[in-house]
Design an enzyme around this catalytic site. Structure first.
Site, PDB file in Angstrom:
ATOM      1  N   ASP A 160       6.404 -14.655  -9.381  1.00 59.77           N
ATOM      2  CA  ASP A 160       6.608 -13.313  -8.827  1.00 59.77           C
ATOM      3  C   ASP A 160       7.579 -12.515  -9.719  1.00 59.77           C
ATOM      4  O   ASP A 160       8.296 -13.083 -10.566  1.00 59.77           O
ATOM      5  CB  ASP A 160       7.180 -13.461  -7.409  1.00 59.77           C
ATOM      6  CG  ASP A 160       6.821 -12.295  -6.493  1.00 59.77           C
ATOM      7  OD1 ASP A 160       6.410 -11.249  -7.002  1.00 59.77           O
ATOM      8  OD2 ASP A 160       6.994 -12.440  -5.266  1.00 59.77           O
ATOM      9  N   ASP A 220       0.420  -6.566  -2.161  1.00 56.24           N
ATOM     10  CA  ASP A 220       1.052  -7.128  -0.970  1.00 56.24           C
ATOM     11  C   ASP A 220       0.359  -6.633   0.288  1.00 56.24           C
ATOM     12  O   ASP A 220       0.549  -7.185   1.372  1.00 56.24           O
ATOM     13  CB  ASP A 220       2.533  -6.726  -0.918  1.00 56.24           C
ATOM     14  CG  ASP A 220       3.397  -7.708  -1.695  1.00 56.24           C
ATOM     15  OD1 ASP A 220       2.866  -8.740  -2.142  1.00 56.24           O
ATOM     16  OD2 ASP A 220       4.602  -7.445  -1.854  1.00 56.24           O
TER      17      ASP A 220
HETATM   18  C1  DGJ Z   1       6.448 -10.335  -3.197  1.00 56.65           C
HETATM   19  C2  DGJ Z   1       5.107 -11.005  -3.177  1.00 56.65           C
HETATM   20  O1  DGJ Z   1       4.106 -10.126  -3.543  1.00 56.65           O
HETATM   21  C3  DGJ Z   1       4.890 -11.594  -1.791  1.00 56.65           C
HETATM   22  O2  DGJ Z   1       3.609 -12.154  -1.692  1.00 56.65           O
HETATM   23  C4  DGJ Z   1       5.939 -12.623  -1.540  1.00 56.65           C
HETATM   24  O3  DGJ Z   1       5.802 -13.674  -2.438  1.00 56.65           O
HETATM   25  C5  DGJ Z   1       7.318 -11.994  -1.668  1.00 56.65           C
HETATM   26  N1  DGJ Z   1       7.472 -11.294  -2.914  1.00 56.65           N
HETATM   27  C6  DGJ Z   1       8.388 -13.052  -1.545  1.00 56.65           C
HETATM   28  O4  DGJ Z   1       9.639 -12.552  -1.782  1.00 56.65           O
END
Ligand code: DGJ
Length: 745
Positions: free
Chosen positions: A486, A556
């Protein structure tokens, strides 16, 4: 006449039904004709040509549909001065123009020399043809600045990868003010439209479509990484029809390209004063200034370009095939994405051994193949204020480390994946307390935080080592099959005070090079481990990161209706084979929208299927639906992920309906997903006419969900493509899906 010819591939065999049929002689050739000084590339359905003009410049001649090998292209000739305001050097298109000699259009390369000279005029020196690659050397007319231009040809798709290496062979340092990978020059004309992708967090992959007019349209990221806001992909269509995207996806001329770079980037689309359209892409010139010492070299990213006569559908199918076959780390045969479970939306930071094991049991019971524990497992990470950077397992949450959970997951028949965010640090972390100087910053100035975190300066060798070592250690100590990598903020105050002020701006290049090198090194040390590129959703999706990562998290936003449009936009540039999509809880946390579980599954089944719901709250009927859907998905996932995608009805522009179809590589299977937003005025669902089937073969209809008003159980490919099928679907947020299976004769 001297002719240097490199014939790469020979005969293409087309499989029609089961009988191999000899198709026309195609293959790939790179030719240089010495008499006319014309370079010509023929590959796939494309011919690309440029020549050396009287001045010694490389001048584009042709990029479009494949020509007959006997068609001769005339030599390059410099264009006459149009007026005293438009001198010949500015109106003569170049493959890779230095800024100098009266160039008013976008240069590919601009350099400042220490004596104040900023004039750069690049002329041809030599070339080399080597299998499927063509390399040319250019040099400034007076100074020892060498530029190597590379053309890498993909014989399957006709996609050409172009890049440049700039070498300072002078005795003094120089500064590269801007450097592109390539300029793509289109046939002259004014009837072009530009399509590109914009967005924001939780709202990526918005397709923009507009006429190309005189002047420049700049697509870019100044954020240090690829960005949610603009993606480094473009398509230029001839015809300029405003709704070309809605009308006919599969015909019309389209030129397209994608830049393989995960740092700040820029693509400018420019129609000049003489109606010449050029697309120049590479490093973003904003705040660039790369000092190159004597003997130093700077290599640009690769800018890929392709052409098709089969519209936006054809363009994306070529790109998908190219990504699967040539870009992805497991290419040419990437493994299909397993069905995953991800804990994020169910537990957020509140992970612990018992809770994750309970979720894992439920996930295994519905057919999930990979269990991924997301954020919260390390350091003092109870929320997003602390812990990033401290990659030790949190002993309160996992008293015996990760091993018991991983063993449990394995015993349930799944493999295990773990979330990491290696490039970031919370100021409230042991890492930051020990190394406050490791972050991007201008010393003595405030540091802007995003999600309470700062960006580690990966350009620093010590930070690079730290990041590689902690990841290597986690992977050595635990049986981990997958990392979700991430990256949750963009750069600010991008200072690098450990190097000379003149070299600070190299951070834009060295950071990304180190990121790639860590990924490369990790993959070499742990060949079985797969990696996902996530950046708060789709903030880092490009052909650069896709060389090292097996999949991406497009957004997301997991609302299944929003996802239809996001996923539609995504597939213009990237294959569904990397596009992960989770089924989450309803009402959705983003849109607040309530949808049925089968609708959510069918929306997610258009890509790599995942489940992110809180399974501990599910009812028996939910488990039954999920099991049925996951079983159905496994029967079609090879086709969905690696087949040919046809976007039959677009969800964009307030559409009531959307339909996609994927056809298996050997055309033995097609799978259709259809969605209804809301019924209105008793209009029936539009007839779905399939594409890409074998007209003569018989196909059997198998329902995944839904039904038709009237449909035969077996009919020819021609029937399904010409007559089509009428679904019976009414209501709000309804979905249907079916397979067509070729019947063996
Ligand atoms: C952003 C990601 O896109 C989410 O899926 C998740 O992993 C969060 N970060 C966790 O902090």
């Amino acid at each position: 006449m001297t002719k240097v010819n490199s014939l790469i591939a020979g005969v293409v065999l087309m499989l029609i039904g089961c009988a191999p049929v000899r198709a026309q002689q195609e293959g790939t050739a790179i030719n240089y004709e010495a008499e006319s000084k014309v370079f010509r590339v023929d590959a796939g359905g494309v011919t690309y040509a440029f020549g050396i003009n009287e001045r010694g410049e490389l001048q584009p001649l042709y990029w479009g549909a494949r020509l007959r090998s006997t068609d001769k292209l005339s030599a390059a000739h410099i264009k006459p001065e149009h007026a005293s305001f438009d001198v010949t050097s500015s109106v003569t298109p170049q493959e890779y123009a230095g800024w100098g000699a009266g160039l008013y259009v976008e240069p590919a390369l601009k350099i400042s020399f220490p004596d104040g000279n900023r004039d750069l005029v690049l002329h041809y020196v030599s070339h080399r043809i080597d299998g499927s690659s063509l390399t040319l050397k250019l040099k400034d007319v007076l100074r020892d600045v060498d530029v190597e231009l590379r053309y890498q040809i993909d014989s399957d798709t006709g996609i050409i990868g172009r890049s440049a290496i700039v070498e300072n062979a002078t005795k003094e340092p120089l500064v590269i003010d801007q450097a592109a990978a390539a300029t793509w020059t289109l046939p002259r004309g004014t009837d072009y439209s530009l399509t590109y992708l914009t967005g924001r967090w939780a709202g990526e992959w918005n397709l923009q479509h507009e006429a190309i007019r005189p002047g420049q349209r700049v697509l870019e990221s100044r954020r240090g990484s690829t960005s949610h806001q603009n993606n480094p992909w473009f398509a230029v269509a001839r015809g300029g029809a405003a709704d070309i995207l809605q009308q006919d996806q599969d015909s019309g001329e389209v030129w397209f390209g994608a830049l393989a770079w995960s740092g700040s980037w820029r693509i400018s689309v420019e129609q000049d004063q003489l109606q010449q359209v050029r697309v120049t892409g590479g490093f973003n010139a904003f705040d660039f200034g790369y000092r190159l010492m004597p003997g130093g070299r700077l290599e640009t990213p690769v800018f890929y370009g392709g052409y098709t006569r089969e519209g936006f559908g054809g363009a994306s199918r070529l790109l998908h095939r190219f990504e699967l076959g040539k870009i992805l780390p497991q290419s040419p045969h990437p493994k299909p994405r397993p069905v995953i479970y991800n804990s994020w939306e169910a537990t957020e930071f509140n992970v612990n051994e018992a809770g994750q094991e309970a979720l894992a049991e439920k996930a295994a019971s519905i057919g999930v193949e990979r269990f991924v524990m997301d954020d919260g497992w390390f350091g003092e990470r109870d929320n997003d204020h602390a812990g990033l950077g401290d990659w030790q397992v949190n002993s309160a949450k996992f008293p015996n480390g990760l091993a018991p959970l991983i063993q449990k997951v394995h015993s349930l028949g799944m493999d295990f994946g773990l979330w990491v965010e290696p490039e970031m640090v919370n100021p409230d972390s042991n890492l930051y307390r020990a190394h406050p100087d490791w972050v991007l910053n201008f010393p003595g100035r405030p540091r802007t935080e995003g999600r309470n975190q700062l960006v580690l300066n990966l350009a620093r060798p010590d930070v690079r080592e730290y990041v590689f070592n902690f990841l290597d250690k986690i992977l050595k100590e635990n049986d981990i099959a997958f990392l979700k990598w991430d990256y949750n903020r963009n750069w600010s105050e991008p200072g690098w005070d450990a190097v000379a002020p003149e070299d600070e701006k190299q951070v834009y290049v060295k950071y990304v090079e180190n990121l790639y090198s860590i990924l490369r090194q990790l993959r070499a040390a742990h060949p079985g481990v797969e990696i996902e590129s996530c950046s708060g959703g789709g903030g880092r999706v490009d052909l650069g990161i896709l060389r090292y990562t097996d999949e991406v998290w497009p957004s997301d936003n997991t609302d299944p209706f929003d996802r239809l449009t996001l996923q539609d936009g995504f597939t213009y540039a990237y294959t569904p084979g990397v596009m992960m999509a989770w089924v989450t809880d309803s009402p959705n946390g983003f849109a607040g929208r309530t949808t049925s579980l089968d609708y959510r599954f069918l929306s997610s089944m258009q890509g790599g299927l995942g489940v992110g719901a809180n399974l501990l709250k599910w009812q028996p009927e939910d488990f039954a639906t999920a099991t049925r859907m996951i079983t159905a998905y496994k029967q079609v996932r090879e086709t969905v992920q690696h087949g040919s995608l046809y976007r039959l009805i677009s969800p964009r522009g307030g559409s009531e309906h959307s339909v996609t179809e994927s056809v298996a590589k050997d055309r033995s299977q097609a799978v259709v997903f259809a969605f209804l937003h809301s019924s209105q005025f008793l209009y029936p669902f539009p007839t779905i006419r399939l594409r890409g089937l074998e007209p003569e073969a018989d196909y059997k209809l198998e329902w995944i969900e839904g039904r038709a008003s009237r449909a035969p159980s077996v009919a020819s490919g021609a029937y399904w493509m010409s007559n089509g099928i009428d679904l019976e679907m009414r209501g709000d947020f309804k979905a249907a899906a079916f397979r067509l299976e070729r019947v063996q004769k």
